[in-house]
Design a protein around this motif. Structure first.
Motif, PDB file in Angstrom:
ATOM      1  N   CYS A 133       0.859  -1.200   0.000  1.00 55.46           N
ATOM      2  CA  CYS A 133       0.000   0.000   0.000  1.00 55.46           C
ATOM      3  C   CYS A 133       0.891   1.244   0.000  1.00 55.46           C
ATOM      4  O   CYS A 133       0.700   2.151   0.802  1.00 55.46           O
ATOM      5  N   ALA A 134       1.867   1.249  -0.901  1.00 56.65           N
ATOM      6  CA  ALA A 134       2.858   2.329  -0.937  1.00 56.65           C
ATOM      7  C   ALA A 134       2.193   3.691  -1.064  1.00 56.65           C
ATOM      8  O   ALA A 134       1.191   3.861  -1.772  1.00 56.65           O
ATOM      9  N   TYR A 135       2.750   4.675  -0.367  1.00 58.65           N
ATOM     10  CA  TYR A 135       2.227   6.039  -0.469  1.00 58.65           C
ATOM     11  C   TYR A 135       2.457   6.589  -1.868  1.00 58.65           C
ATOM     12  O   TYR A 135       3.523   6.407  -2.456  1.00 58.65           O
ATOM     13  N   GLU A 136       1.453   7.275  -2.383  1.00 59.16           N
ATOM     14  CA  GLU A 136       1.575   7.910  -3.693  1.00 59.16           C
ATOM     15  C   GLU A 136       2.589   9.040  -3.668  1.00 59.16           C
ATOM     16  O   GLU A 136       3.282   9.285  -4.649  1.00 59.16           O
ATOM     17  N   ALA A 137       2.661   9.723  -2.539  1.00 61.55           N
ATOM     18  CA  ALA A 137       3.606  10.838  -2.416  1.00 61.55           C
ATOM     19  C   ALA A 137       4.002  10.993  -0.957  1.00 61.55           C
ATOM     20  O   ALA A 137       3.239  10.637  -0.047  1.00 61.55           O
ATOM     21  N   ILE A 138       5.196  11.537  -0.752  1.00 61.46           N
ATOM     22  CA  ILE A 138       5.735  11.793   0.578  1.00 61.46           C
ATOM     23  C   ILE A 138       6.344  13.193   0.557  1.00 61.46           C
ATOM     24  O   ILE A 138       7.045  13.552  -0.398  1.00 61.46           O
TER      25      ILE A 138
END
Length: 332
Positions: A133-138
């Motif tokens: 569920c990787a973050y789309e942006a950080i």
């Protein structure tokens, strides 16, 4: 359906959260000190009062953008031995984390727990990747001296498939009425990461020059709407001399707002003392609304530690390919 949902680590009084809300994005902040949580709740900002080390991505289903301003007091003296040692130690931890080594025992023995708190955003990001569920942006912000750590984290995120941009920004170039400098990390799963383009000219003492296509910087007087001319006298030394305190006219941006902001003196052009900044006015120099409910314990510290919401909105808008925030930032 809302495309982005923000998780705000070390959320403080609400700088990142107000930026998210201004862009129309749902956001929940994770914060532990009760004073900051009290302020956030009074402002209507969704808050989980907990230690970020006890939580992870799975506790926020649907959260697909991670932002934060982890504490970095040990890094703000990066030019001294303790700060350099902290950077070296954390860089080693970052490398170990990239290999998915268990560094829990090492963290316990770290000299200053605030040093290890800087690693939490990376832990959350890697856990999200491993949990599919990787973050789309950080997006992460801290003092300029933290940039080497952001770059080390950026290398890890790039190896995991992110596009990464790191650098230093001048807050007055984004409409913030103070000359705060910050280091920034922006990472994106989709598209090319970049730092936000300036909207205002850089401050140069005694002159307002620069790109004519950019707006002039915002002065203290314009931000505070005080009826008469005044000068601000810094609460800290300049040029390496603690006895020499800089001065700014009301048409110039303020000095960096810190937890010692109450020591900033305001005087008339003839030198007569004026009332010091109220909490509301100090918040306005950070681009918090005039009516923001500052109250409770350690208010000045929460103000000084906050990400300026307007700057945060520019960073988020760039990271998520959204329209840049209006120059008419809410001030009510």
């Amino acid at each position: 359906m809302q495309k982005f949902k923000i998780v705000d680590l070390f959320a403080g009084a609400g700088g990142w959260s107000l930026a998210s809300r201004h862009l129309g994005l749902p956001v929940v902040g994770v914060e532990l000190p009760s004073g900051a949580c009290e302020i956030r709740r009074a402002a209507g900002l969704a808050t989980v009062e907990e230690d970020v080390r006890k939580l992870g991505p799975g506790d926020f289903p649907g959260g697909n953008v991670l932002v934060g301003r982890p504490p970095a007091q040990t890094f703000t003296v990066a030019g001294q031995g303790r700060g350099r040692a902290a950077l070296v130690q954390v860089a080693d931890f970052v490398s170990r984390m990239s290999r998915r080594e268990d560094i829990g025992g090492k963290l316990v023995t770290a000299e200053d727990e605030r040093t290890t708190l800087m690693l939490e955003p990376l832990r959350w990001a890697l856990d999200a990747i491993d949990e599919d569920c990787a973050y789309e942006a950080i997006a992460l912000v801290q003092a300029p001296s933290v940039l080497p750590l952001w770059e080390a984290m950026g290398e890890v995120l790039a190896a995991e498939g992110y596009s990464v941009a790191c650098g230093r920004l001048a807050a007055e170039q984004y409409g913030v009425p103070q000359t705060r400098r910050v280091s920034v990390l922006i990472a994106r799963r989709d598209g090319d990461a970049a730092l936000p383009p300036p909207t205002h000219r850089a401050f140069r003492k005694g002159r307002d020059e620069g790109d004519p296509l950019l707006l002039p910087w915002v002065g203290i007087g314009e931000a505070l709407r005080r009826p008469h001319s005044f000068e601000a006298i810094s609460n800290y030394g300049t040029g390496g001399d603690p006895r020499v305190h800089g001065r700014r006219t009301c048409g110039e941006p303020a000095f960096t707002v810190t937890s010692k902001v109450s020591r900033m003196r305001l005087v008339t052009p003839l030198g007569a003392e004026l009332p010091r900044l109220t909490h509301s006015e100090a918040g306005q120099l950070q681009t918090f609304p005039r009516s923001f409910p500052w109250a409770g314990r350690d208010v000045a510290r929460h103000i000084g530690n906050a990400v300026p919401p307007l700057l945060g909105a520019h960073i988020l808008a760039t990271a998520l390919d959204l329209s840049a925030p209006t120059n008419k930032w809410p001030s009510g």
